[in-house]
Scaffold this motif. Sequence first.
Motif, PDB file in Angstrom:
ATOM      1  N   ILE A   2       0.856  -1.179   0.000  1.00 51.47           N
ATOM      2  CA  ILE A   2       0.000   0.000   0.000  1.00 51.47           C
ATOM      3  C   ILE A   2       0.894   1.232   0.000  1.00 51.47           C
ATOM      4  CG2 ILE A   2      -1.839   1.244   1.190  1.00 51.47           C
ATOM      5  CD1 ILE A   2      -2.589  -1.404   2.566  1.00 51.47           C
ATOM      6  N   GLY A   3       0.933   1.939  -1.122  1.00 48.97           N
ATOM      7  CA  GLY A   3       1.749   3.142  -1.233  1.00 48.97           C
ATOM      8  C   GLY A   3       3.081   2.856  -1.897  1.00 48.97           C
ATOM      9  N   ALA A   4       3.566   3.871  -2.642  1.00 49.78           N
ATOM     10  CA  ALA A   4       4.826   3.726  -3.379  1.00 49.78           C
ATOM     11  C   ALA A   4       5.875   4.683  -2.855  1.00 49.78           C
ATOM     12  CB  ALA A   4       4.579   3.962  -4.875  1.00 49.78           C
ATOM     13  N   GLY A   5       5.940   4.826  -1.526  1.00 46.41           N
ATOM     14  CA  GLY A   5       7.009   5.610  -0.914  1.00 46.41           C
ATOM     15  C   GLY A   5       8.334   4.875  -0.977  1.00 46.41           C
ATOM     16  N   MET A   6       9.384   5.516  -0.491  1.00 50.03           N
ATOM     17  CA  MET A   6      10.723   4.938  -0.602  1.00 50.03           C
ATOM     18  C   MET A   6      10.852   3.645   0.208  1.00 50.03           C
ATOM     19  SD  MET A   6      12.279   6.849  -2.744  1.00 50.03           S
ATOM     20  CE  MET A   6      14.037   6.529  -2.564  1.00 50.03           C
ATOM     21  N   GLY A 262      -5.360  -9.702   1.578  1.00 48.88           N
ATOM     22  CA  GLY A 262      -5.469  -8.857   0.408  1.00 48.88           C
ATOM     23  C   GLY A 262      -5.936  -7.469   0.765  1.00 48.88           C
ATOM     24  N   VAL A 263      -6.298  -6.697  -0.265  1.00 45.84           N
ATOM     25  CA  VAL A 263      -6.765  -5.330  -0.067  1.00 45.84           C
ATOM     26  C   VAL A 263      -7.988  -5.081  -0.934  1.00 45.84           C
ATOM     27  CG1 VAL A 263      -4.473  -4.433   0.518  1.00 45.84           C
ATOM     28  CG2 VAL A 263      -5.234  -4.409  -1.870  1.00 45.84           C
ATOM     29  N   GLU A 264      -8.822  -4.157  -0.491  1.00 45.75           N
ATOM     30  CA  GLU A 264      -9.954  -3.698  -1.288  1.00 45.75           C
ATOM     31  C   GLU A 264      -9.690  -2.274  -1.728  1.00 45.75           C
ATOM     32  OE1 GLU A 264     -14.800  -2.938  -1.048  1.00 45.75           O
ATOM     33  OE2 GLU A 264     -13.695  -3.726   0.699  1.00 45.75           O
ATOM     34  N   LEU A 265      -9.928  -1.988  -3.014  1.00 49.53           N
ATOM     35  CA  LEU A 265      -9.717  -0.667  -3.568  1.00 49.53           C
ATOM     36  C   LEU A 265     -11.003   0.137  -3.556  1.00 49.53           C
ATOM     37  CD1 LEU A 265      -7.474  -1.601  -6.635  1.00 49.53           C
ATOM     38  CD2 LEU A 265      -6.788  -1.149  -4.265  1.00 49.53           C
ATOM     39  N   ALA A 266     -10.860   1.454  -3.776  1.00 55.75           N
ATOM     40  CA  ALA A 266     -12.016   2.341  -3.732  1.00 55.75           C
ATOM     41  C   ALA A 266     -13.061   2.006  -4.778  1.00 55.75           C
ATOM     42  CB  ALA A 266     -11.549   3.789  -3.900  1.00 55.75           C
ATOM     43  N   ASP A 267     -12.642   1.388  -5.886  1.00 61.42           N
ATOM     44  CA  ASP A 267     -13.612   1.032  -6.933  1.00 61.42           C
ATOM     45  C   ASP A 267     -14.285  -0.307  -6.679  1.00 61.42           C
ATOM     46  OD1 ASP A 267     -11.661  -0.837  -7.486  1.00 61.42           O
ATOM     47  OD2 ASP A 267     -11.179  -0.086  -9.490  1.00 61.42           O
ATOM     48  N   GLY A 268     -14.001  -0.907  -5.501  1.00 64.81           N
ATOM     49  CA  GLY A 268     -14.617  -2.175  -5.146  1.00 64.81           C
ATOM     50  C   GLY A 268     -13.798  -3.397  -5.506  1.00 64.81           C
ATOM     51  N   THR A 269     -12.719  -3.228  -6.239  1.00 62.61           N
ATOM     52  CA  THR A 269     -11.861  -4.357  -6.606  1.00 62.61           C
ATOM     53  C   THR A 269     -11.198  -4.929  -5.357  1.00 62.61           C
ATOM     54  OG1 THR A 269     -11.385  -3.368  -8.768  1.00 62.61           O
ATOM     55  CG2 THR A 269      -9.869  -5.066  -7.981  1.00 62.61           C
ATOM     56  N   VAL A 270     -11.145  -6.245  -5.284  1.00 58.53           N
ATOM     57  CA  VAL A 270     -10.441  -6.922  -4.202  1.00 58.53           C
ATOM     58  C   VAL A 270      -9.269  -7.681  -4.802  1.00 58.53           C
ATOM     59  CG1 VAL A 270     -10.559  -8.680  -2.401  1.00 58.53           C
ATOM     60  CG2 VAL A 270     -12.487  -7.119  -2.753  1.00 58.53           C
ATOM     61  N   ALA A 271      -8.072  -7.393  -4.294  1.00 57.46           N
ATOM     62  CA  ALA A 271      -6.864  -8.070  -4.773  1.00 57.46           C
ATOM     63  C   ALA A 271      -6.339  -8.965  -3.654  1.00 57.46           C
ATOM     64  CB  ALA A 271      -5.803  -7.045  -5.168  1.00 57.46           C
ATOM     65  N   GLY A 272      -6.232 -10.240  -3.922  1.00 56.26           N
ATOM     66  CA  GLY A 272      -5.752 -11.179  -2.920  1.00 56.26           C
ATOM     67  C   GLY A 272      -4.236 -11.115  -2.765  1.00 56.26           C
ATOM     68  N   ALA A 273      -3.748 -11.532  -1.595  1.00 55.54           N
ATOM     69  CA  ALA A 273      -2.309 -11.514  -1.327  1.00 55.54           C
ATOM     70  C   ALA A 273      -1.998 -12.431  -0.155  1.00 55.54           C
ATOM     71  CB  ALA A 273      -1.832 -10.099  -1.015  1.00 55.54           C
ATOM     72  N   PHE A 275       0.658 -11.621   1.726  1.00 51.56           N
ATOM     73  CA  PHE A 275       1.144 -10.637   2.696  1.00 51.56           C
ATOM     74  C   PHE A 275       0.685  -9.253   2.240  1.00 51.56           C
ATOM     75  CE2 PHE A 275       4.227 -14.094   2.627  1.00 51.56           C
ATOM     76  CZ  PHE A 275       4.310 -14.428   3.974  1.00 51.56           C
ATOM     77  N   VAL A 276       0.437  -8.374   3.204  1.00 49.72           N
ATOM     78  CA  VAL A 276       0.070  -6.985   2.921  1.00 49.72           C
ATOM     79  C   VAL A 276       1.022  -6.086   3.701  1.00 49.72           C
ATOM     80  CG1 VAL A 276      -1.703  -5.194   3.146  1.00 49.72           C
ATOM     81  CG2 VAL A 276      -2.355  -7.539   2.538  1.00 49.72           C
ATOM     82  N   PRO A 458      -1.487 -11.627  11.526  1.00 52.52           N
ATOM     83  CA  PRO A 458      -0.565 -12.378  10.685  1.00 52.52           C
ATOM     84  C   PRO A 458      -0.634 -11.925   9.231  1.00 52.52           C
ATOM     85  CG  PRO A 458      -1.736 -13.857  12.168  1.00 52.52           C
ATOM     86  CD  PRO A 458      -2.382 -12.513  12.310  1.00 52.52           C
ATOM     87  N   GLY A 459       0.528 -11.774   8.638  1.00 53.87           N
ATOM     88  CA  GLY A 459       0.589 -11.374   7.238  1.00 53.87           C
ATOM     89  C   GLY A 459       0.508  -9.886   6.986  1.00 53.87           C
ATOM     90  N   LEU A 460       0.369  -9.064   8.035  1.00 51.22           N
ATOM     91  CA  LEU A 460       0.233  -7.611   7.868  1.00 51.22           C
ATOM     92  C   LEU A 460       1.456  -6.915   8.474  1.00 51.22           C
ATOM     93  CD1 LEU A 460      -1.444  -5.154   6.985  1.00 51.22           C
ATOM     94  CD2 LEU A 460      -2.539  -5.210   9.245  1.00 51.22           C
ATOM     95  N   PHE A 461       2.086  -6.042   7.677  1.00 50.63           N
ATOM     96  CA  PHE A 461       3.306  -5.341   8.085  1.00 50.63           C
ATOM     97  C   PHE A 461       3.155  -3.855   7.764  1.00 50.63           C
ATOM     98  CE2 PHE A 461       4.229  -9.687   7.125  1.00 50.63           C
ATOM     99  CZ  PHE A 461       5.114 -10.090   8.124  1.00 50.63           C
ATOM    100  N   THR A 462       4.023  -3.048   8.363  1.00 50.81           N
ATOM    101  CA  THR A 462       4.034  -1.615   8.061  1.00 50.81           C
ATOM    102  C   THR A 462       5.450  -1.184   7.715  1.00 50.81           C
ATOM    103  OG1 THR A 462       4.379  -0.992  10.386  1.00 50.81           O
ATOM    104  CG2 THR A 462       2.101  -1.120   9.592  1.00 50.81           C
ATOM    105  N   ALA A 463       5.551  -0.268   6.756  1.00 48.71           N
ATOM    106  CA  ALA A 463       6.846   0.254   6.327  1.00 48.71           C
ATOM    107  C   ALA A 463       6.740   1.767   6.192  1.00 48.71           C
ATOM    108  CB  ALA A 463       7.264  -0.367   4.991  1.00 48.71           C
ATOM    109  N   GLY A 464       7.890   2.438   6.140  1.00 55.62           N
ATOM    110  CA  GLY A 464       7.907   3.879   5.930  1.00 55.62           C
ATOM    111  C   GLY A 464       8.229   4.656   7.186  1.00 55.62           C
TER     112      GLY A 464
END
Length: 497
Positions: A2-6, A262-273, A275-276, A458-464
């Motif tokens: 989630i996000g394209a930061g450094m 996974g994650v859900e996007l604002a347009d309703g799309t769900v992308a499985g994963a 790890f997030v 489980p499977g959820l991490f934070t970066a930045g």
Amino acid sequence: MIGAGMGAMAAAARLAVAGHRVTVYERTATYGGSVGRFERDGFGFDTGPGLLHLPAVYRDLFVKTGKEPLESCVELVQVDPAARHVFADGTEVSLPNASRAGVVSALGEALGADAGERWGDFLVRAREAWDRTRRPLLEEPLWPNWRVLAEREPYPALSRRRLLRTRTARTLAEVGTLELGDPRLTALLECHALAAGLDPRTAPASAAVLPYMEHAFGAWYVRGGVRELARAVHERCTARRVEFVFGAEVVSVVEKDGRASGVELADGTVAGADFVVGGPPDATAALTGGQDLYGGDAPEPDPAALSCGKVVVCLALRGPRETGAAHRTVVHTTDREDELALFGTGGPPARPTVWVERPDDPLLRPDGHESVVLTATVPSLAHHDWSAAGAADAFADRMVAAAGRALPSLPGRVLWREVRTPVHTERETGAEGGAVPAPTLAGGDGVLLRPSNSTRVPGLFTAGGWAHPGGGLPHAGMSGALVAGLIVEGPDFRGSQ
């Protein structure tokens, strides 16, 4: 991702090399987070960091993710002097890059031999604090017993006897008062904290590592602007088949069987994963429905340390840069107490400390002209309405006036300017209030530690910058390395090698 930061891109490249299929969802139209660029009429300006410290972090990233080293993807230039300083009393000094002996000599000539020696002795103590904290704060996941880092002050403060009392410095401001004994040396010390958005009166003495990093590892410029480093990291990601989806806002983290799936996007799309990886822990928690990501056991940064942003003034100047001009000039405030009032509920200072970036780089300006960036630390949107009519321009006028103390010809050379405030930061990076994260520091009861990169989901991490190990370009790169290590090697991962 989630996000394209450094930090996210640093993790993405490492994970892709380890065999993971990585997709990055970024709500804006570009990558890099706070490492931004503004362009107009042939002029270019870095709107985030202007220099890179500790380049070894990104050298390691490029070594670990491909055959092309960092220097084959960007041109790094070690600036010299590292900075020119103009103090409140008009005294000036230019400090050589990555040379303790040179810095001591320069300060001795400008401020007196005793001042140079005191600063040199301070750097020796700062190195000890760095040696004690570098690995646990930059190269290892946050310790489960992180309170040890909070309780132990790594800076070996001197004991001073005053008025029948023996005192040792507990804050950075006290280091200046008790150990440096010269208001100009104190200003030199405190400007590193101020640049990071820290109040030196409350920042722990361990903030001494901030000037040490610059003196020890040098200040580096990326030809074409630091934004070129973000471009190179992005290209490394795409070369390793990381997929980027821009204009894609994540609205929730999807969970299945008790783990992130996974994650859900604002347009309703769900992308499985499998790890997030999220961004700021608070924002990531909101995407999980407000769960406590750490089970009540996480550092809680001091709110005052989260209340600062930046005003950046991009100046298109008529006429060329003079030969021998310093890349960076720090024009120190003439009213320290007024400036420090910005922390907490104070407003923007009347006489701010201003960082003046003057890159000798034809890639950033038309022939015969100059591109200059002014930066000052200010209250975030939580404490000042930067969207009010005239607020940004009024403060920019004060910044230009301050910079004029170092560059008297500056006001008369301005062709046009672009003023950017915490409003822009919030819109472009998502940081609440347009605040800029400070690096994590030990001591001080943990007010500058950041939450762990791993969470209790489980499977959820934070970066930045809002997660361990905090803000700054080097720290973002290490954040990505830590997240990748935790995912690839699991909870037994003990840190970067």
